[in-house]
Design a protein around this motif. Structure first.
Motif, PDB file in Angstrom:
ATOM      1  N   ARG A   3      27.713  46.709  24.411  1.00 17.60           N
ATOM      2  CA  ARG A   3      27.444  46.965  22.988  1.00 17.60           C
ATOM      3  C   ARG A   3      26.959  45.698  22.289  1.00 17.60           C
ATOM      4  NH1 ARG A   3      32.298  49.899  23.585  1.00 17.60           N
ATOM      5  NH2 ARG A   3      33.511  48.229  22.616  1.00 17.60           N
ATOM      6  N   GLN A  21      23.203  44.475  20.168  1.00 19.63           N
ATOM      7  CA  GLN A  21      23.102  43.747  18.905  1.00 19.63           C
ATOM      8  C   GLN A  21      22.381  42.413  19.094  1.00 19.63           C
ATOM      9  OE1 GLN A  21      26.962  43.928  16.550  1.00 19.63           O
ATOM     10  NE2 GLN A  21      27.664  44.867  18.458  1.00 19.63           N
ATOM     11  N   LEU A  72      26.656  36.135  19.531  1.00 17.86           N
ATOM     12  CA  LEU A  72      26.519  37.092  18.433  1.00 17.86           C
ATOM     13  C   LEU A  72      26.987  36.477  17.119  1.00 17.86           C
ATOM     14  CD1 LEU A  72      25.780  39.967  17.558  1.00 17.86           C
ATOM     15  CD2 LEU A  72      28.150  40.638  18.084  1.00 17.86           C
ATOM     16  N   ARG A  88      24.406  36.001  14.036  1.00 22.03           N
ATOM     17  CA  ARG A  88      24.696  36.676  12.777  1.00 22.03           C
ATOM     18  C   ARG A  88      24.721  35.683  11.620  1.00 22.03           C
ATOM     19  NH1 ARG A  88      29.529  40.936  14.428  1.00 22.03           N
ATOM     20  NH2 ARG A  88      28.189  42.759  14.795  1.00 22.03           N
TER      21      ARG A  88
END
Length: 314
Positions: free
Chosen positions: A77, A81, A287, A291
């Motif tokens: 998952r 992203q 991530l 972000r």
């Protein structure tokens, strides 16, 4: 005294018995799940402080999913992203955004540097990635300053660069095997810090991961390589010789982690006895950093409506 290696296990570390009250029980659950604390905060080494690797559990799973199956699913998952954020970073560079990310993977043999590249970076668009696996320097590379070959491999704006080993080999292998005078090696720590500061000032986000594996787990992985014909190409008899240097390598890493952990390029210690956790943790660290960068697709510099009309008339 050296830490006793713990047996392999797939579940996360437990923090102790549940508290009696509902409020305390909820807080304990949040602590186990890592809620409210970023993975960067959990895995970041303070820098500038002595590091004792024997005090860090190589089989721990701080903040991780509940077991191997959940970890693999969570990594997949995260990969989706990451792919979206990487595309945005790549797209932003076409409009002049100079930012890029450099993932540095260091660790003992079999700690999973190549495996991390395969399972984490393998989910991304290779067009926006620049992967470099540093081997022993060539004659040409030895004729230049030690950072010369590293500078040539740096990611361009919009790219995600990955170093499988890195400039740290020149204060690790060189220190353990006396490949350079100790005074020369000592000078390299500050040169590395200056180099990484210049990268940060130029828009490079450094994510430096030390993949921390135990001596026993390395032995198991080397034995598995010997037992599988398709994996024997990764093995060399010198791997056994290097195991005799394990204490010296641990000391060399402790020095590098202490002296080259900075506010602009901190070190993250990733327990690596569990491959699923290692992959999840590196994915999650990337991530969090991407972000925070929050790259954006550039605005169109042409009349979208006019182009649509032209195509509809075509």
């Amino acid at each position: 005294m050296a830490k006793k290696d713990k047996p392999e296990r797939d579940g996360p570390e437990r923090d102790g018995p549940e508290k009696d009250t509902a409020a305390k029980g909820s807080a304990a659950k949040d602590k186990k799940a890592g809620r409210g604390t970023s993975l960067r905060e959990r895995l970041r080494l303070p820098g500038g402080e002595p590091v004792d690797l024997s005090r860090h559990d190589t089989a721990a799973t701080p903040g991780g999913p509940d077991g191997k199956a959940a970890g693999k699913a969570a990594t997949a998952r995260i990969g989706e992203q990451l792919a979206g954020l990487q595309e945005r970073l790549w797209a932003a560079s076409t409009a002049g955004d100079r930012r890029r990310v450099l993932l540095v993977l260091q660790g003992m043999d079999t700690s999973g540097k190549g495996g991390t590249v395969k399972h984490v970076i393998g989910q991304l668009n290779p067009a926006g990635c620049r992967i470099t696996a540093f081997k022993a320097p060539t004659a040409e590379e030895r004729a230049h300053p030690f950072l010369w070959r590293v500078e040539k491999a740096l990611p361009l704006p919009g790219e995600l660069g990955i170093f499988d080993r890195s400039h740290y080999e020149d204060v690790l292998v060189a220190r353990v095997r006396d490949l350079a005078p100790r005074a020369v090696i000592e000078s390299r720590y500050e040169r590395i810090n200056d180099f990484e500061r210049s990268l940060a000032d130029d828009g490079v986000t450094l994510v430096k991961c030390f993949l921390h594996i135990s001596n026993d787990e390395q032995r198991r992985r080397l034995l598995r390589r010997l037992g599988r014909p398709e994996k024997r190409w990764k093995f060399a008899p010198s791997d056994i010789d290097d195991r005799a240097l394990w204490p010296a390598y641990q000391e060399a890493y402790e020095v590098a982690l202490e002296r080259c952990g900075t506010s602009y390029a901190p070190w993250y210690l990733v327990p690596a006895d569990h491959k699923w956790y290692r992959n999840w943790a590196v994915s999650a660290l990337l991530l969090e950093h991407l972000r925070e960068l929050d790259p954006r697709y550039p605005e169109a510099d042409f009349d979208v409506a006019a182009c649509r009309k032209r195509l509809l008339r075509d």
